[in-house]
Design a protein around this motif. Structure first.
Motif, PDB file in Angstrom:
ATOM      1  N   TYR A  85      10.540 -20.955  44.166  1.00  0.00           N
ATOM      2  CA  TYR A  85      11.485 -21.801  43.452  1.00  0.00           C
ATOM      3  C   TYR A  85      12.844 -21.734  44.121  1.00  0.00           C
ATOM      4  CZ  TYR A  85       8.277 -22.371  39.556  1.00  0.00           C
ATOM      5  OH  TYR A  85       7.215 -22.702  38.781  1.00  0.00           O
ATOM      6  N   HIS A 133      15.123 -23.547  42.897  1.00  0.00           N
ATOM      7  CA  HIS A 133      15.855 -24.231  41.821  1.00  0.00           C
ATOM      8  C   HIS A 133      15.998 -25.704  42.204  1.00  0.00           C
ATOM      9  CE1 HIS A 133      16.502 -20.086  40.986  1.00  0.00           C
ATOM     10  NE2 HIS A 133      17.387 -19.941  41.926  1.00  0.00           N
ATOM     11  N   ASP A 152      11.763 -25.511  36.591  1.00  0.00           N
ATOM     12  CA  ASP A 152      11.823 -24.060  36.363  1.00  0.00           C
ATOM     13  C   ASP A 152      12.924 -23.632  35.407  1.00  0.00           C
ATOM     14  OD1 ASP A 152      14.172 -24.034  37.774  1.00  0.00           O
ATOM     15  OD2 ASP A 152      13.472 -22.720  39.359  1.00  0.00           O
ATOM     16  N   HIS A 169      16.064 -23.561  35.555  1.00  0.00           N
ATOM     17  CA  HIS A 169      17.279 -22.940  36.056  1.00  0.00           C
ATOM     18  C   HIS A 169      18.396 -23.965  36.213  1.00  0.00           C
ATOM     19  CE1 HIS A 169      14.605 -19.626  37.868  1.00  0.00           C
ATOM     20  NE2 HIS A 169      15.150 -19.194  36.763  1.00  0.00           N
TER      21      HIS A 169
END
Ligand SMILES: [Cu+2]
Length: 270
Positions: free
Chosen positions: A32, A34, A126, A128
């Motif tokens: 990830y 982000h 995710d 974030h």
């Protein structure tokens, strides 16, 4: 006791399914990053000719593509001029393909000035939150300075501007940092990195500058400096886009050694 015997073909199919599912599980291990920006329109540090003579049309919208899908209810793009006045129409739209955010710009509010685009994104993928800023400039008529950012050169006149020396005692390194002319808008940032005994630091991979103006909620504006010579780096741009106190973080990334991180505060007056 009864043993269940499956036909060979069924066993193979089950094995294949197990291997397949296991592989999916193993490969479904995404890194990830982000929701990170991939492309920006207009581009960071772009310099536009002013209005009338323009062959290069002024931007009528800001579009940022991301690596992950933005959740519109918790994402934003804001465009402000050097007086911190908003020039976008606060009409955020989101697209899932490409994964982008955009706002339109009130072109009647665009005059020669430096503009800061600040974005914040909640990733649907995710959860974030990421944020950042970048600048573009509208130059006065006949004064397009876009070439300067592509042909970096060390400005030697240090009688003007801001200059700061930092000794990194743990590494026996001297950092000399200056900003010329040191005003709102376009400045040249120079760094030289030497060992305290005067020899050149040769294992520099990259030097990054990060600009934040917390009171105006601008940043981080992150830039990679251009290498001018061994241990000498420079970049020109309008990163100090408004008055106020700016935190500047310097990261010297070295091959085979820890990064050197230094932070300083500068006050820019109107
Ligand atoms: Cu993330």
């Amino acid at each position: 006791m009864r043993t269940i015997l499956l036909p060979l073909s069924t066993t193979i199919i089950i094995l294949v399914i197990i291997v397949y599912v296991t592989n999916i599980n193993m490969s479904y291990n995404p890194v990830y990053g982000h929701a990170s920006p991939v492309t920006y329109e207009p581009a960071p540090n772009e310099v536009f000719d002013n209005l009338l003579s323009s062959q290069q049309p002024l931007p009528d919208k800001i579009v940022i593509d991301f690596t992950e899908s933005p959740e519109i209810r918790a994402s934003s793009i804001k465009v402000v001029n050097s007086n911190n006045e908003r020039i976008d129409n606060n009409d955020l739209t989101v697209s899932d393909s490409p994964k982008s955010l955009s706002v339109s710009v009130d072109k009647s509010k665009i005059i020669p000035d430096v503009y800061t685009v600040s974005w914040a994104v909640l990733s649907k993928d995710d959860g974030h939150i990421t944020k950042g800023s970048y600048v573009f400039t509208v130059a006065p008529d006949g004064n397009n300075k876009s070439n300067q950012s592509h042909s970096p050169q060390l400005v030697e006149n240090t009688t003007l501007g801001y200059s700061h020396n930092i000794t990194v005692v743990t590494d026996n390194i001297d950092l000399k940092f200056d900003i010329i002319p040191f005003k709102i808008g376009q400045n040249t940032f120079n760094i030289s990195v030497l060992y305290t005994n005067g020899t050149v630091v040769e294992n520099i991979r990259d030097i990054f500058l990060e600009f934040n103006n917390p009171s105006k909620n601008l940043g981080p504006i992150v830039e990679t400096m251009d290498k001018i010579d061994l241990g000498k780096y420079s970049i020109t741009g309008s990163f100090l886009s408004q008055e106020g106190t700016w935190d500047i973080k310097i990261t010297v990334q070295r091959i085979g050694e820890y990064d050197i991180n230094q932070q300083l505060e500068v006050d820019i007056e109107d």
